[in-house]
Scaffold this active site. Sequence first.
Site, PDB file in Angstrom:
ATOM      1  N   ARG A   1       0.366  -1.748  -0.377  1.00  0.00           N
ATOM      2  CA  ARG A   1      -0.215  -0.082  -0.044  1.00  0.00           C
ATOM      3  C   ARG A   1       1.347   1.464   0.052  1.00  0.00           C
ATOM      4  NH1 ARG A   1      -1.478   0.673   6.421  1.00  0.00           N
ATOM      5  NH2 ARG A   1      -0.916  -1.523   6.794  1.00  0.00           N
TER       6      ARG A   1
ATOM      7  N   GLU B   1     -18.379   5.053   1.349  1.00  0.00           N
ATOM      8  CA  GLU B   1     -17.836   4.568  -0.160  1.00  0.00           C
ATOM      9  C   GLU B   1     -18.247   4.586  -1.006  1.00  0.00           C
ATOM     10  OE1 GLU B   1     -18.528   3.126   2.592  1.00  0.00           O
ATOM     11  OE2 GLU B   1     -16.329   2.943   3.735  1.00  0.00           O
TER      12      GLU B   1
ATOM     13  N   PHE C   1     -14.638  -3.048   1.395  1.00  0.00           N
ATOM     14  CA  PHE C   1     -15.345  -2.154   0.793  1.00  0.00           C
ATOM     15  C   PHE C   1     -15.532  -1.434  -0.531  1.00  0.00           C
ATOM     16  CE2 PHE C   1     -13.538  -0.821   5.442  1.00  0.00           C
ATOM     17  CZ  PHE C   1     -14.599  -1.370   5.968  1.00  0.00           C
TER      18      PHE C   1
ATOM     19  N   HIS D   1      -5.858  -3.421   2.245  1.00  0.00           N
ATOM     20  CA  HIS D   1      -6.400  -4.231   2.952  1.00  0.00           C
ATOM     21  C   HIS D   1      -6.870  -5.480   1.892  1.00  0.00           C
ATOM     22  CE1 HIS D   1      -5.719  -1.379   5.648  1.00  0.00           C
ATOM     23  NE2 HIS D   1      -5.263  -1.950   6.536  1.00  0.00           N
TER      24      HIS D   1
ATOM     25  N   ASP E   1      -7.986  -7.599  12.159  1.00  0.00           N
ATOM     26  CA  ASP E   1      -8.810  -7.029  12.338  1.00  0.00           C
ATOM     27  C   ASP E   1     -10.599  -8.409  12.143  1.00  0.00           C
ATOM     28  OD1 ASP E   1      -9.041  -4.483  12.626  1.00  0.00           O
ATOM     29  OD2 ASP E   1      -8.899  -4.030  10.564  1.00  0.00           O
TER      30      ASP E   1
ATOM     31  N   ARG F   1      -2.194  -5.604   3.863  1.00  0.00           N
ATOM     32  CA  ARG F   1      -1.963  -4.635   4.409  1.00  0.00           C
ATOM     33  C   ARG F   1      -0.563  -5.177   5.516  1.00  0.00           C
ATOM     34  NH1 ARG F   1      -2.512  -5.696   9.640  1.00  0.00           N
ATOM     35  NH2 ARG F   1      -2.349  -3.359  11.536  1.00  0.00           N
TER      36      ARG F   1
END
Lengths: 276, 314
Positions: free
Chosen positions: B7, B55, B80, B106, B114, B164
């Site tokens: 990322r 989003e 999302f 992610h 998570d 991530r």
Amino acid sequence: MVDDKTVRALEAKAVEIRRSILNMVYRANSGHVGGSLGATDLVVALYYHLLRHDPRNPKWPDRDRFILSKGHCSPVIYAVLADCGYFPVTDLETFRRPGSHLQGHPFAPKTPGIEASTGTLGLGISTGLGMALAAKLRGEPQRYYILCGDGEIQEGQAWEAAMFASKYRLDKVIAFVDRNYLQTDGNTEDIMPLEPLAAKWEAFGWRTFEIDGHDFRQIIAAVECARALQGKPTMIVARTVKGRGVSFMENEVAWHGTPPSPEQYERAIEELSRAI
Amino acid sequence: MQFKRTRQGYADALIELARANPRILVLDSDVAKATKTCDFAEVLPDRFFNCGVQEGNMMSVAAGLAIEGFIPFATTFAMFASTRAADQVRNSIAYPKVNVKIGATHGGISTGGDGASHQCNEDIAIMRSFPNMTVLVPGDYEEARLATCAAAAWKGPVYLRFGRGQYPVMEEIHGGFEIGKAKLLRPGNDLAIVSTGIMVSEALAAATELEKQGVAARVIHMPTVKPLDGDVLLAAARETRGIVTAEEHSIIGGLGEAVAAFVAQTHPAFVRRVGVHDVFGESGRADELLTLYGLRAANIVEQALQILDTAVAV
């Protein structure tokens, strides 16, 4: 302000457009006639009086943009664009047919004059805001007119958009809610109440007007007033009658997405002929 | 071995791109600190738009910006971008083929702690099913940077998928990026391992292990999942005894199914898929989860040996 002669011309044009809508939906035996008839006066006021546009130059950079967020009412915008000369009137005969550029819901890459592809409800408002944000970043003068359905406003995305426009002070946005109180399954206040609708938009930071969406003087006055003000986007809650102009279609939820039978079509055309 | 975030490669490329091209804009949905577009926001605040936790609206707004000539990078978590905003991506972006780039971080099980709600193992399947959508899954920091630059130059919608975590830096996949082109990392004619994204390191480790067992595995890295590099796959199907695919994604609808469908129609070959086997994940450290859900070199080796057994039996 607008003179009597202009109003009469717009009224006559609206009758023509309504006939064109009926012809299109009848021929296709498919399409959303009620909402299209109800929104006709708003779209006619925009294209024949308020919008800066040039049908011979559909990509003129400074043109005002119109986004039909309630994309199912494509017949009204197709009828108007054809009449303005964006494409041949005979194309309307191909509405909803394979190979046609006139899709059931507006598809910008195919149809001259369509600015954004719309159909699933709520998306067109945000797309219009993105376009308006682009113009703001470049300091361009054009305005962005967005027509939403009232049922459409039940979508959560409409309120996401409401916050977004307010945050970025998109004051070149002048949106309408076509407030006919009817959606596919019935009255909006039974299905999922929207009231107090104008107050909700106010609370989200928009300037609002409430008008009769069939009164050209009121439509024009509200837009002219909105243009003069700065700092906020504008939402014009325009009360309309779904199916307007055809007595047996008016305020009848059954005419949301049903094409007329041959007898109904004849009757409807006859009523509109009398109106001219 | 050096480790870096994919990322971060995305975020670094955006700054680079935006400095050279005024049409580049970045949108985020209140996850800028996690997607790393916060770096962009700091350097180029006027070109950054935080859309909040919206989003769907962000995707449609990005479409509007693209219609008016900008090149927006709409950024959020893979979950999302692909599930929450699937409607907006499909109808506002893919259908009218507007020039929006979707930066999704992610992605995959390595999202870790998570848990399943945030571990997106379905995004590649969803995105590659949309017409007009290009799907890129780079394998490390540098390739993420290159893929982001390639996406900016590409005309039309692109879905960029990043992880991530910190992932191994793989010199083997550096040096260029062409959308639609696979990278042949290692020759071999016994079988082929086709990987995408961060699975490239496991694929190479598996090939090393197979070599010890006397098996010459061809390793193909496929950072473009759509459009597939058909020439490379056809050669692999023709010249080897079968293909093992490896992806940090469900075995349903991802690289594995794309490869299987392609070879079934061109040169039928055994295909075995390493990926998440139709289950939701759970919380854990990335390295634990990659092992627990069968996304390791050992899993690739196992599938490879099974192909060789089956191919011999036939």
